[in-house]
Design an enzyme around this catalytic site. Structure first.
Site, PDB file in Angstrom:
ATOM      1  N   GLY A  46      71.340  -2.971  -8.861  1.00 18.43           N
ATOM      2  CA  GLY A  46      72.410  -3.000  -8.293  1.00 18.43           C
ATOM      3  C   GLY A  46      72.763  -3.092 -10.444  1.00 18.43           C
ATOM      4  O   GLY A  46      72.620  -2.265 -11.714  1.00 18.43           O
ATOM      5  N   GLU A  47      74.336  -4.176 -10.804  1.00 15.92           N
ATOM      6  CA  GLU A  47      74.373  -4.057 -11.763  1.00 15.92           C
ATOM      7  C   GLU A  47      74.537  -5.872 -11.724  1.00 15.92           C
ATOM      8  O   GLU A  47      75.820  -5.422 -11.386  1.00 15.92           O
ATOM      9  CB  GLU A  47      75.390  -3.160 -11.954  1.00 15.92           C
ATOM     10  CG  GLU A  47      76.068  -2.123 -13.358  1.00 15.92           C
ATOM     11  CD  GLU A  47      75.569  -3.417 -15.138  1.00 15.92           C
ATOM     12  OE1 GLU A  47      75.068  -2.721 -15.887  1.00 15.92           O
ATOM     13  OE2 GLU A  47      76.425  -3.769 -14.758  1.00 15.92           O
ATOM     14  N   SER A  48      73.921  -6.141 -13.083  1.00 13.52           N
ATOM     15  CA  SER A  48      74.196  -7.183 -13.167  1.00 13.52           C
ATOM     16  C   SER A  48      74.961  -7.729 -13.663  1.00 13.52           C
ATOM     17  O   SER A  48      75.692  -8.929 -13.338  1.00 13.52           O
ATOM     18  CB  SER A  48      72.821  -7.897 -13.808  1.00 13.52           C
ATOM     19  OG  SER A  48      72.777  -7.539 -15.248  1.00 13.52           O
ATOM     20  N   CYS A  78      65.197  -6.273  -9.277  1.00  8.79           N
ATOM     21  CA  CYS A  78      65.944  -5.782 -10.156  1.00  8.79           C
ATOM     22  C   CYS A  78      67.062  -6.000 -10.198  1.00  8.79           C
ATOM     23  O   CYS A  78      66.753  -7.335 -11.706  1.00  8.79           O
ATOM     24  CB  CYS A  78      66.582  -4.217  -9.817  1.00  8.79           C
ATOM     25  SG  CYS A  78      66.080  -3.366 -11.262  1.00  8.79           S
ATOM     26  N   ARG A 134      66.264   2.491 -14.102  1.00  9.47           N
ATOM     27  CA  ARG A 134      67.096   1.333 -15.745  1.00  9.47           C
ATOM     28  C   ARG A 134      66.731   0.182 -15.283  1.00  9.47           C
ATOM     29  O   ARG A 134      67.482  -0.646 -15.221  1.00  9.47           O
ATOM     30  CB  ARG A 134      68.660   1.685 -15.382  1.00  9.47           C
ATOM     31  CG  ARG A 134      68.692   3.518 -15.098  1.00  9.47           C
ATOM     32  CD  ARG A 134      70.622   3.351 -16.412  1.00  9.47           C
ATOM     33  NE  ARG A 134      71.215   2.832 -15.508  1.00  9.47           N
ATOM     34  CZ  ARG A 134      71.999   1.668 -16.655  1.00  9.47           C
ATOM     35  NH1 ARG A 134      71.554   1.666 -17.571  1.00  9.47           N
ATOM     36  NH2 ARG A 134      73.007   0.811 -16.150  1.00  9.47           N
ATOM     37  N   HIS A 169      62.838  -1.715  -6.855  1.00  7.85           N
ATOM     38  CA  HIS A 169      63.556  -1.908  -5.639  1.00  7.85           C
ATOM     39  C   HIS A 169      62.550  -1.780  -4.786  1.00  7.85           C
ATOM     40  O   HIS A 169      61.969  -0.134  -3.685  1.00  7.85           O
ATOM     41  CB  HIS A 169      63.821  -0.438  -5.864  1.00  7.85           C
ATOM     42  CG  HIS A 169      65.385  -0.809  -7.059  1.00  7.85           C
ATOM     43  ND1 HIS A 169      66.375  -1.083  -6.677  1.00  7.85           N
ATOM     44  CD2 HIS A 169      65.190  -0.541  -8.421  1.00  7.85           C
ATOM     45  CE1 HIS A 169      67.292  -1.451  -7.119  1.00  7.85           C
ATOM     46  NE2 HIS A 169      66.791  -1.051  -8.403  1.00  7.85           N
ATOM     47  N   GLU A 171      62.668  -2.165  -1.286  1.00 11.08           N
ATOM     48  CA  GLU A 171      63.321  -1.418  -0.379  1.00 11.08           C
ATOM     49  C   GLU A 171      63.743  -0.767  -0.385  1.00 11.08           C
ATOM     50  O   GLU A 171      64.573  -0.205   0.401  1.00 11.08           O
ATOM     51  CB  GLU A 171      65.370  -2.549  -0.612  1.00 11.08           C
ATOM     52  CG  GLU A 171      66.292  -1.854  -1.842  1.00 11.08           C
ATOM     53  CD  GLU A 171      65.980  -2.683  -2.641  1.00 11.08           C
ATOM     54  OE1 GLU A 171      64.782  -3.094  -3.301  1.00 11.08           O
ATOM     55  OE2 GLU A 171      66.652  -2.528  -3.823  1.00 11.08           O
TER      56      GLU A 171
HETATM   57  N1  GLN Z   1      70.106  -2.158 -15.237  1.00 11.18           N
HETATM   58  C1  GLN Z   1      70.505  -3.018 -14.165  1.00 11.18           C
HETATM   59  C2  GLN Z   1      71.455  -3.796 -14.403  1.00 11.18           C
HETATM   60  O1  GLN Z   1      71.428  -4.153 -16.155  1.00 11.18           O
HETATM   61  C3  GLN Z   1      69.901  -3.369 -13.507  1.00 11.18           C
HETATM   62  C4  GLN Z   1      68.676  -1.550 -12.411  1.00 11.18           C
HETATM   63  C5  GLN Z   1      68.916  -1.738 -11.056  1.00 11.18           C
HETATM   64  O2  GLN Z   1      69.423  -3.301 -10.127  1.00 11.18           O
HETATM   65  N2  GLN Z   1      68.776  -0.710 -10.651  1.00 11.18           N
HETATM   66  O3  GLN Z   1      71.699  -4.804 -14.348  1.00 11.18           O
END
Ligand code: GLN
Length: 191
Positions: A46-48, A78, A134, A169, A171
């Site tokens: 997701g987005e950390s 990720c 990403r 990923h 999943e």
């Molecule tokens: N770029 C995202 C982050 O910095 C990680 C991307 C992802 O989980 N697919 O959290």
């Protein structure tokens, strides 16, 4: 055996689908109390930054960190890998900071950030499908960390005791082998 999936943000339902397919009981974790009810946890992609903030806002960060330090099995994919890292090479922030790895966020740059490949994974006897979005990769590891996969020379999967982290990923593919690898860690921990 029951697996928790951190469900504050990101691709948590896709992990649930894989566990359902494997006929493994699971639940979505949104509170710290729920941590007591599971044998291991998955931290999704997701987005950390957002996930780290929510972990703090919901008071889950500290109890989760303590549990992991005491041997609770954890699997970060990720963003989940970023949450586990002791150090980020391109950010000052540390979230759980429990794993002896230094991780670079968005390591492939924005343009090349998303791709798919198949690579070897130590402990799995076939090539594993890997979807990168990403994605981060691991730049440095402590001696206690085992490297499980590399893609083009970059470290993309690591294991340290009860902790497993991958920068891709699993999943988002129909390949459940990395989840099975994690479930083995959970099973051995339960014995
Ligand atoms: N770029 C995202 C982050 O910095 C990680 C991307 C992802 O989980 N697919 O959290």
């Amino acid at each position: 055996m029951k697996i928790g999936i951190l469900a504050l943000q990101g691709a948590f339902l896709e992990h649930k689908n894989i566990l359902d397919f494997l006929k493994i009981e699971s639940c979505l974790i949104k509170t710290k109390e729920q941590l007591e009810d599971v044998d291991g946890i998955i931290l999704p992609g997701g987005e950390s930054t957002a996930m780290g903030k929510l972990l703090r806002d919901f008071n889950i960060l500290e109890p989760l960190r303590e549990k992991i330090k005491n041997g609770f099995p954890v699997f970060g994919t990720c963003s989940g890998m970023i949450l586990l890292a002791e150090k980020l090479s391109n950010s000052e922030v540390v979230h759980l900071g429990v794993m002896g790895i230094e991780v670079k966020r968005n390591a492939y740059g924005r343009q090349l950030g998303s791709f798919e490949t198949e690579e070897n994974f130590k402990g799995i006897d076939k090539k594993v499908k890997m979807v990168f979005i990403r994605a981060p990769y691991v730049e440095k590891t402590k001696e206690s960390v085992e490297i499980l996969s590399t893609v083009n020379g970059n470290i993309t999967a690591v294991r340290e005791k009860n902790m497993l982290a991958v920068s891709f990923h699993p999943e988002l593919t129909n390949d459940a082998s990395v989840h099975k690898y994690f479930l083995d860690i959970v099973k051995k921990n339960k014995k």
